[in-house]
Design an enzyme around this catalytic site. Structure first.
Site, PDB file in Angstrom:
ATOM      1  N   TYR A 152      35.094  45.815  62.540  1.00 35.07           N
ATOM      2  CA  TYR A 152      36.247  46.764  62.177  1.00 35.07           C
ATOM      3  C   TYR A 152      36.730  46.414  60.991  1.00 35.07           C
ATOM      4  O   TYR A 152      37.214  47.047  60.201  1.00 35.07           O
ATOM      5  CB  TYR A 152      37.102  46.789  63.323  1.00 35.07           C
ATOM      6  CG  TYR A 152      38.157  47.446  63.319  1.00 35.07           C
ATOM      7  CD1 TYR A 152      37.964  49.021  63.905  1.00 35.07           C
ATOM      8  CD2 TYR A 152      39.500  47.091  62.936  1.00 35.07           C
ATOM      9  CE1 TYR A 152      39.318  49.677  63.939  1.00 35.07           C
ATOM     10  CE2 TYR A 152      40.664  47.890  62.927  1.00 35.07           C
ATOM     11  CZ  TYR A 152      40.622  49.200  63.583  1.00 35.07           C
ATOM     12  OH  TYR A 152      41.445  49.840  63.507  1.00 35.07           O
ATOM     13  N   TYR A 184      49.553  47.206  64.897  1.00 40.67           N
ATOM     14  CA  TYR A 184      49.264  47.656  66.362  1.00 40.67           C
ATOM     15  C   TYR A 184      50.058  48.672  66.774  1.00 40.67           C
ATOM     16  O   TYR A 184      51.476  48.500  67.008  1.00 40.67           O
ATOM     17  CB  TYR A 184      49.551  46.451  67.318  1.00 40.67           C
ATOM     18  CG  TYR A 184      48.277  45.520  66.881  1.00 40.67           C
ATOM     19  CD1 TYR A 184      47.070  45.342  68.101  1.00 40.67           C
ATOM     20  CD2 TYR A 184      47.973  44.723  66.021  1.00 40.67           C
ATOM     21  CE1 TYR A 184      45.931  44.627  67.846  1.00 40.67           C
ATOM     22  CE2 TYR A 184      47.070  43.955  65.814  1.00 40.67           C
ATOM     23  CZ  TYR A 184      45.809  43.750  66.884  1.00 40.67           C
ATOM     24  OH  TYR A 184      44.745  43.011  66.715  1.00 40.67           O
TER      25      TYR A 184
HETATM   26  N1  CAA Z   1      42.296  33.286  67.555  1.00 36.85           N
HETATM   27  C1  CAA Z   1      41.913  32.023  68.095  1.00 36.85           C
HETATM   28  N2  CAA Z   1      41.143  31.983  69.176  1.00 36.85           N
HETATM   29  C2  CAA Z   1      41.025  33.084  69.761  1.00 36.85           C
HETATM   30  C3  CAA Z   1      41.639  34.270  69.437  1.00 36.85           C
HETATM   31  C4  CAA Z   1      42.403  34.373  68.230  1.00 36.85           C
HETATM   32  N3  CAA Z   1      42.997  35.475  67.659  1.00 36.85           N
HETATM   33  N4  CAA Z   1      41.528  35.293  70.259  1.00 36.85           N
HETATM   34  C5  CAA Z   1      40.724  34.741  71.307  1.00 36.85           C
HETATM   35  N5  CAA Z   1      40.742  33.349  70.989  1.00 36.85           N
HETATM   36  C6  CAA Z   1      39.932  32.404  71.949  1.00 36.85           C
HETATM   37  C7  CAA Z   1      40.452  32.353  73.399  1.00 36.85           C
HETATM   38  O1  CAA Z   1      41.428  31.530  73.291  1.00 36.85           O
HETATM   39  C8  CAA Z   1      39.205  31.837  73.918  1.00 36.85           C
HETATM   40  O2  CAA Z   1      39.073  30.614  74.007  1.00 36.85           O
HETATM   41  P1  CAA Z   1      38.819  29.581  75.341  1.00 36.85           P
HETATM   42  O3  CAA Z   1      37.401  29.897  75.444  1.00 36.85           O
HETATM   43  O4  CAA Z   1      39.030  28.208  74.719  1.00 36.85           O
HETATM   44  O5  CAA Z   1      39.718  29.989  76.111  1.00 36.85           O
HETATM   45  C9  CAA Z   1      37.803  32.524  73.294  1.00 36.85           C
HETATM   46  O6  CAA Z   1      38.537  32.784  72.006  1.00 36.85           O
HETATM   47  C10 CAA Z   1      37.495  33.644  74.015  1.00 36.85           C
HETATM   48  O7  CAA Z   1      38.506  34.554  74.139  1.00 36.85           O
HETATM   49  P2  CAA Z   1      38.312  35.631  75.204  1.00 36.85           P
HETATM   50  O8  CAA Z   1      38.584  35.065  76.598  1.00 36.85           O
HETATM   51  O9  CAA Z   1      39.465  36.991  75.047  1.00 36.85           O
HETATM   52  O10 CAA Z   1      36.975  36.266  75.005  1.00 36.85           O
HETATM   53  P3  CAA Z   1      35.991  37.618  75.383  1.00 36.85           P
HETATM   54  O11 CAA Z   1      34.652  37.245  74.825  1.00 36.85           O
HETATM   55  O12 CAA Z   1      36.478  38.005  76.886  1.00 36.85           O
HETATM   56  O13 CAA Z   1      36.777  38.763  74.367  1.00 36.85           O
HETATM   57  C11 CAA Z   1      37.729  39.648  72.248  1.00 36.85           C
HETATM   58  C12 CAA Z   1      36.873  38.318  73.106  1.00 36.85           C
HETATM   59  C13 CAA Z   1      36.772  40.829  72.441  1.00 36.85           C
HETATM   60  C14 CAA Z   1      37.438  39.453  70.921  1.00 36.85           C
HETATM   61  C15 CAA Z   1      38.916  39.620  72.951  1.00 36.85           C
HETATM   62  O14 CAA Z   1      39.682  38.583  72.771  1.00 36.85           O
HETATM   63  C16 CAA Z   1      40.018  40.822  72.390  1.00 36.85           C
HETATM   64  O15 CAA Z   1      39.637  41.964  72.734  1.00 36.85           O
HETATM   65  N6  CAA Z   1      40.663  40.436  71.250  1.00 36.85           N
HETATM   66  C17 CAA Z   1      41.453  41.219  70.701  1.00 36.85           C
HETATM   67  C18 CAA Z   1      40.913  41.982  69.403  1.00 36.85           C
HETATM   68  C19 CAA Z   1      41.800  42.867  68.819  1.00 36.85           C
HETATM   69  O16 CAA Z   1      42.886  42.532  68.232  1.00 36.85           O
HETATM   70  N7  CAA Z   1      41.356  44.155  68.770  1.00 36.85           N
HETATM   71  C20 CAA Z   1      42.366  45.128  68.367  1.00 36.85           C
HETATM   72  C21 CAA Z   1      41.916  46.551  68.934  1.00 36.85           C
HETATM   73  S1  CAA Z   1      43.148  47.815  68.546  1.00 36.85           S
HETATM   74  C22 CAA Z   1      42.925  48.004  66.861  1.00 36.85           C
HETATM   75  O17 CAA Z   1      41.767  47.588  66.281  1.00 36.85           O
HETATM   76  C23 CAA Z   1      43.894  48.961  66.074  1.00 36.85           C
HETATM   77  C24 CAA Z   1      44.371  48.230  64.854  1.00 36.85           C
HETATM   78  O18 CAA Z   1      43.633  48.454  63.808  1.00 36.85           O
HETATM   79  C25 CAA Z   1      45.409  47.196  64.829  1.00 36.85           C
HETATM   80  P1  NAP Z   2      42.543  57.175  69.039  1.00 36.25           P
HETATM   81  O1  NAP Z   2      43.739  57.396  70.074  1.00 36.25           O
HETATM   82  O2  NAP Z   2      41.234  56.712  69.847  1.00 36.25           O
HETATM   83  O3  NAP Z   2      41.851  58.399  68.472  1.00 36.25           O
HETATM   84  C1  NAP Z   2      40.712  58.321  67.666  1.00 36.25           C
HETATM   85  C2  NAP Z   2      40.600  59.582  67.094  1.00 36.25           C
HETATM   86  O4  NAP Z   2      39.036  59.704  66.311  1.00 36.25           O
HETATM   87  C3  NAP Z   2      40.226  60.837  68.114  1.00 36.25           C
HETATM   88  O5  NAP Z   2      40.542  62.177  67.996  1.00 36.25           O
HETATM   89  C4  NAP Z   2      38.271  60.555  68.220  1.00 36.25           C
HETATM   90  O6  NAP Z   2      38.039  62.012  68.684  1.00 36.25           O
HETATM   91  C5  NAP Z   2      38.121  60.642  66.880  1.00 36.25           C
HETATM   92  N1  NAP Z   2      36.892  60.062  66.498  1.00 36.25           N
HETATM   93  C6  NAP Z   2      36.335  59.119  66.829  1.00 36.25           C
HETATM   94  N2  NAP Z   2      35.007  58.855  66.658  1.00 36.25           N
HETATM   95  C7  NAP Z   2      34.907  59.939  65.803  1.00 36.25           C
HETATM   96  C8  NAP Z   2      33.812  60.428  65.112  1.00 36.25           C
HETATM   97  N3  NAP Z   2      32.589  59.986  65.036  1.00 36.25           N
HETATM   98  N4  NAP Z   2      33.772  62.055  64.665  1.00 36.25           N
HETATM   99  C9  NAP Z   2      34.987  62.531  64.588  1.00 36.25           C
HETATM  100  N5  NAP Z   2      36.022  62.142  65.200  1.00 36.25           N
HETATM  101  C10 NAP Z   2      35.904  60.762  65.782  1.00 36.25           C
HETATM  102  O7  NAP Z   2      43.061  56.171  68.064  1.00 36.25           O
HETATM  103  P2  NAP Z   2      44.245  55.944  67.091  1.00 36.25           P
HETATM  104  O8  NAP Z   2      44.998  54.779  67.648  1.00 36.25           O
HETATM  105  O9  NAP Z   2      44.866  57.141  67.004  1.00 36.25           O
HETATM  106  O10 NAP Z   2      43.652  55.475  65.632  1.00 36.25           O
HETATM  107  C11 NAP Z   2      43.704  56.423  64.714  1.00 36.25           C
HETATM  108  C12 NAP Z   2      42.933  55.541  63.377  1.00 36.25           C
HETATM  109  O11 NAP Z   2      43.949  54.721  63.325  1.00 36.25           O
HETATM  110  C13 NAP Z   2      41.620  54.928  63.652  1.00 36.25           C
HETATM  111  O12 NAP Z   2      41.058  55.101  62.378  1.00 36.25           O
HETATM  112  C14 NAP Z   2      42.321  53.453  63.807  1.00 36.25           C
HETATM  113  O13 NAP Z   2      41.210  52.495  63.542  1.00 36.25           O
HETATM  114  C15 NAP Z   2      43.346  53.426  63.014  1.00 36.25           C
HETATM  115  N6  NAP Z   2      44.527  52.393  63.218  1.00 36.25           N
HETATM  116  C16 NAP Z   2      44.904  52.439  64.586  1.00 36.25           C
HETATM  117  C17 NAP Z   2      45.696  51.382  65.139  1.00 36.25           C
HETATM  118  C18 NAP Z   2      46.351  51.343  66.485  1.00 36.25           C
HETATM  119  O14 NAP Z   2      46.866  50.231  66.357  1.00 36.25           O
HETATM  120  N7  NAP Z   2      46.081  52.360  67.140  1.00 36.25           N
HETATM  121  C19 NAP Z   2      46.183  50.397  64.005  1.00 36.25           C
HETATM  122  C20 NAP Z   2      45.609  50.573  62.868  1.00 36.25           C
HETATM  123  C21 NAP Z   2      44.807  51.236  62.504  1.00 36.25           C
HETATM  124  P3  NAP Z   2      37.311  62.012  70.234  1.00 36.25           P
HETATM  125  O15 NAP Z   2      38.271  62.499  71.128  1.00 36.25           O
HETATM  126  O16 NAP Z   2      36.275  63.023  69.929  1.00 36.25           O
HETATM  127  O17 NAP Z   2      36.655  60.616  70.434  1.00 36.25           O
END
Ligand code: CAA
Ligand code: NAP
Length: 246
Positions: A152, A184
């Site tokens: 990502y 976020y």
């Molecule tokens: N820094 C350092 N260590 C970390 C860490 C971090 N940020 N996050 C997790 N760890 C460590 C944990 O403490 C753990 O350590 P121990 O084994 O020593 O306890 C180890 O890594 C494993 O962590 P998890 O138990 O969480 O491991 P998992 O394999 O079950 O999951 C993961 C890993 C999928 C990455 C999970 O931690 C996760 O989902 N993290 C969040 C990732 C994230 O921020 N995603 C954003 C999604 S929303 C988005 O993308 C929108 C946007 O643009 C902002």
């Molecule tokens: P969301 O609620 O999951 O919405 C995602 C949208 O993208 C849905 O309409 C989904 O449609 C569409 N989409 C996904 N894959 C697609 C594909 N292959 N073709 C066409 N459409 C597709 O997510 P969101 O939080 O609103 O995020 C929107 C954007 O902001 C993303 O690019 C994300 O990375 C970015 N962003 C989000 C956050 C956050 O914290 N939420 C932070 C930083 C950046 P379907 O319903 O068909 O899946």
């Protein structure tokens, strides 16, 4: 002058819905894509009931063919696309040593190759008409990296590299190209993060809370009026103070 046409990809999602509402409220004619027609029509009805009319066009942004067909459909229904918001995106979070090739590829295809797929069919028209606005929705995690998001973060950082190149190539044609990097935001994408992990993330946000989709829509709308013509190649952070790098 007839209202400008805005195409918002992923308009049915959390942030996309707020962008569609704000742009419709600002007087633009708004379109978005869908993949599941039933869900999209339901969303459209819901939006209509709230006074917001959004045109739908089928298209998976990970496919170049479908993206081009989607753009042509919007052109037939509303006219040429003046404003493009590349917002569609997904996550497939996992640490890199566990990441499968399909998790890498899906994220790169949907979040980065999509930007080529959708922008390519609109750019020539914008150049001919000497006006355009293109905004990438990147992420704080493209700026700072994130544990579990090598796929990502790579895609989101790539989006801004695209922005700053396209901005240079098209500035003389009245086209601005910018990035918004949200922190976020309380949508399904963030709610899918395990609660304990999410709580730790929120604790690192100076505002002490998740952002709202409207707060991102506001940042996007800033780049669109004629008055914003001098602002191109910018990366606007909207992240509650979580990351303040330049
Ligand atoms: N820094 C350092 N260590 C970390 C860490 C971090 N940020 N996050 C997790 N760890 C460590 C944990 O403490 C753990 O350590 P121990 O084994 O020593 O306890 C180890 O890594 C494993 O962590 P998890 O138990 O969480 O491991 P998992 O394999 O079950 O999951 C993961 C890993 C999928 C990455 C999970 O931690 C996760 O989902 N993290 C969040 C990732 C994230 O921020 N995603 C954003 C999604 S929303 C988005 O993308 C929108 C946007 O643009 C902002
Ligand atoms: P969301 O609620 O999951 O919405 C995602 C949208 O993208 C849905 O309409 C989904 O449609 C569409 N989409 C996904 N894959 C697609 C594909 N292959 N073709 C066409 N459409 C597709 O997510 P969101 O939080 O609103 O995020 C929107 C954007 O902001 C993303 O690019 C994300 O990375 C970015 N962003 C989000 C956050 C956050 O914290 N939420 C932070 C930083 C950046 P379907 O319903 O068909 O899946």
């Amino acid at each position: 002058m007839t209202a400008r046409v805005a195409l918002v990809t992923g308009g049915t999602g959390g942030i996309g819905t707020a962008i569609c509402k704000r742009l419709h409220g600002a007087g633009y004619r708004v379109a978005t894509n869908y993949r599941d027609e039933g869900r999209a029509r339901e969303w459209q009805e819901h939006m209509r009931a709230a006074g917001c009319d959004v045109t739908l066009a089928r298209g998976d942004v990970a496919s170049a063919e479908q993206s081009e067909a989607m753009v042509r459909q919007v052109e037939r229904d509303l006219g040429p696309v003046d404003i493009l918001i590349n917002n569609a995106g997904i996550t497939r979070d996992t640490t890199f040593h566990r990441m499968r090739a399909d998790q890498w590829r899906e994220v790169i295809d949907t979040n980065l190759n999509s930007v080529f797929n959708v922008t390519r069919p609109v750019i020539e028209g914008m150049r001919e008409r000497q006006w355009g606005r293109i905004v990438q929705i990147s992420s704080i995690n493209g700026q700072k990296g994130q544990y579990g998001q090598a796929n990502y973060a790579a895609a989101k950082a790539g989006m801004h590299g695209f922005t700053i190149s396209l901005a240079q190539e098209n500035a003389r044609f009245g086209i601005t190209v910018n990035t918004v990097s949200p922190g976020y935001i309380g949508t399904d994408m963030v709610m899918a993060v395990p609660e304990a992990v999410r709580e730790k993330i929120v604790a690192q946000i100076p505002t002490g809370r998740l952002g709202t989709p409207d707060e991102i829509a506001y940042a996007v709308a800033f780049f669109l009026p004629d008055e914003a013509a001098w602002i191109t190649g910018a990366n606007l952070s909207a992240n509650g103070g979580q990351y303040m790098g330049w």
